[in-house]
Design a protein around this motif. Structure first.
Motif, PDB file in Angstrom:
ATOM      1  N   ALA A 182      21.726 -41.332  71.581  1.00 16.75           N
ATOM      2  CA  ALA A 182      22.029 -40.835  72.922  1.00 16.75           C
ATOM      3  C   ALA A 182      22.740 -41.898  73.749  1.00 16.75           C
ATOM      4  O   ALA A 182      23.567 -41.583  74.611  1.00 16.75           O
ATOM      5  CB  ALA A 182      20.755 -40.385  73.628  1.00 16.75           C
ATOM      6  N   GLY A 183      22.425 -43.167  73.484  1.00 18.25           N
ATOM      7  CA  GLY A 183      23.145 -44.249  74.152  1.00 18.25           C
ATOM      8  C   GLY A 183      24.608 -44.250  73.795  1.00 18.25           C
ATOM      9  O   GLY A 183      25.471 -44.551  74.628  1.00 18.25           O
ATOM     10  N   ALA A 184      24.924 -43.895  72.540  1.00 16.60           N
ATOM     11  CA  ALA A 184      26.322 -43.827  72.107  1.00 16.60           C
ATOM     12  C   ALA A 184      27.058 -42.705  72.834  1.00 16.60           C
ATOM     13  O   ALA A 184      28.242 -42.842  73.165  1.00 16.60           O
ATOM     14  CB  ALA A 184      26.393 -43.607  70.598  1.00 16.60           C
ATOM     15  N   VAL A 185      26.376 -41.595  73.075  1.00 15.94           N
ATOM     16  CA  VAL A 185      26.983 -40.497  73.837  1.00 15.94           C
ATOM     17  C   VAL A 185      27.332 -40.982  75.237  1.00 15.94           C
ATOM     18  O   VAL A 185      28.438 -40.748  75.748  1.00 15.94           O
ATOM     19  CB  VAL A 185      26.029 -39.287  73.902  1.00 15.94           C
ATOM     20  N   ASN A 186      26.393 -41.677  75.874  1.00 17.14           N
ATOM     21  CA  ASN A 186      26.638 -42.198  77.220  1.00 17.14           C
ATOM     22  C   ASN A 186      27.757 -43.233  77.229  1.00 17.14           C
ATOM     23  O   ASN A 186      28.616 -43.227  78.126  1.00 17.14           O
ATOM     24  CB  ASN A 186      25.360 -42.823  77.783  1.00 17.14           C
TER      25      ASN A 186
END
Length: 338
Positions: A46-50
């Protein structure tokens, strides 16, 4: 703004499913505040999405563009139904549904349950991100972590390698989705080996201040989990924090060597003195069960966003003045045993 412009930092963004909306709130507040200049991001799941959303928007319109792009991504996520936590459901029914589905996925395989390899996140990312713009973002270094299924090693996708597939690889939970194939190699969630990776910051021309944005609690004070789902969740939290703790232990060791002057002058100069800071979600996300990592209804996503903004605002009040000067946490007492 700081007197001499924004203070440059690296951001390290953890993964954690829908709880990534907390990180969205943190990033939104940091962008609005404007006193930090984000020069590099290392991110997982999810950090990569952000991180990809930030880079995509920042390239187009600076900090405000980053804020708008993240809002678009999470708005689309909140508009997409989720079979693990139906957006119209909640409370005990949601937890019961999650328990059934979690048990079911561990008895089956996504290769049988989802033979076409469908992933709703792909459609969301393709619709909301400008990947080419993110790759062209000259003001930001980007490091996205995934786990190589064959070797068990972390793979870091740098900015010029960024694709929707790389983001999906970073967020690929193996019980839910088929491994993502990139250049003949298969990848699962980066959280197993790097959540997030700090080492790319050591070897690149990046600022010496690293701000870790946590969404996997390091500490839980509610007592031992007693349901099967909560036990699995806590095991995952501990597992997904292990690689980060190992890297922090190495940083602490280098700090000790330099502090106690165990290194000669020439050798000492080869080691960077990294300053570590952390924005932690332990208190903000306390009490949220494993099922909520799959909950995507708009009200919940916006609540997590608000919690992230509030946590970031408090952190800025407490820690901003130490950026560029010293670490704002003691690694040994907060992350390691004595």
């Amino acid at each position: 703004m700081a007197a001499n412009g924004p203070r440059p930092v690296c951001l390290a963004l953890q993964g954690g499913g829908a709880h990534g909306a907390f990180t969205w709130g943190v990033l939104d507040k940091l962008a609005e505040d404007g006193r930090l200049g984000v020069a590099a991001m290392s991110a997982t799941s999810a950090g990569a999405v952000n991180a990809a959303a930030w880079a995509s928007g920042y390239h187009a319109e600076g900090a405000e563009g980053a804020r708008e792009r993240m809002r678009r991504v999470w708005g689309q996520i909140a508009s997409t139904s989720n079979v693990f936590a139906p957006n119209t459901m909640g409370g005990p029914f949601q937890r019961m549904m999650f328990g059934w589905m979690d048990a079911f996925t561990r008895l089956t395989s996504p290769y049988n349950l989802n033979p076409l390899g469908l992933n709703p996140l792909r459609d969301i990312l393709e619709e909301t991100l400008d990947v080419e713009g993110a790759r062209a973002c000259a003001d930001l270094k980007l490091f996205i972590a995934a786990t190589n299924v064959s070797t068990g090693k972390a793979r870091i996708f740098r900015k010029d390698e960024l694709t929707v597939d790389a983001i999906l690889a970073s967020a690929c939970l193996p019980f839910l989705f088929q491994a993502v194939e990139i250049d003949g190699e298969h990848y699962w969630d980066g959280g197993y080996t790097a959540n997030p990776a700090l080492w790319p910051f050591f070897y690149e021309d990046t600022p010496s201040d690293i701000v870790i944005v946590h969404i996997n609690p390091m500490n839980r004070n509610e007592g031992p989990p007693t349901t099967a789902a909560d036990i699995v969740n806590r095991v995952n939290e501990i597992t997904f924090n292990t690689s980060l703790q190992a890297e922090l232990r190495a940083i602490d060791f280098v700090k000790k060597l330099r502090r106690e002057k165990w290194l000669s002058g020439d050798v000492d100069k080869r080691y960077r003195d990294m300053r570590i800071h952390s924005i932690r979600a332990d208190a903000a996300l306390s009490g949220l069960g494993a099922d909520t990592k799959y909950r995507t209804d708009r009200g919940f996503i916006e609540d997590l966003f608000a919690r992230g903004r509030d946590t970031a605002a408090h952190w800025l009040d407490e820690c901003f003045d130490r950026i560029g000067k010293e670490s704002s946490i003691d690694i040994r007492s907060e992350y390691l045993d004595r």
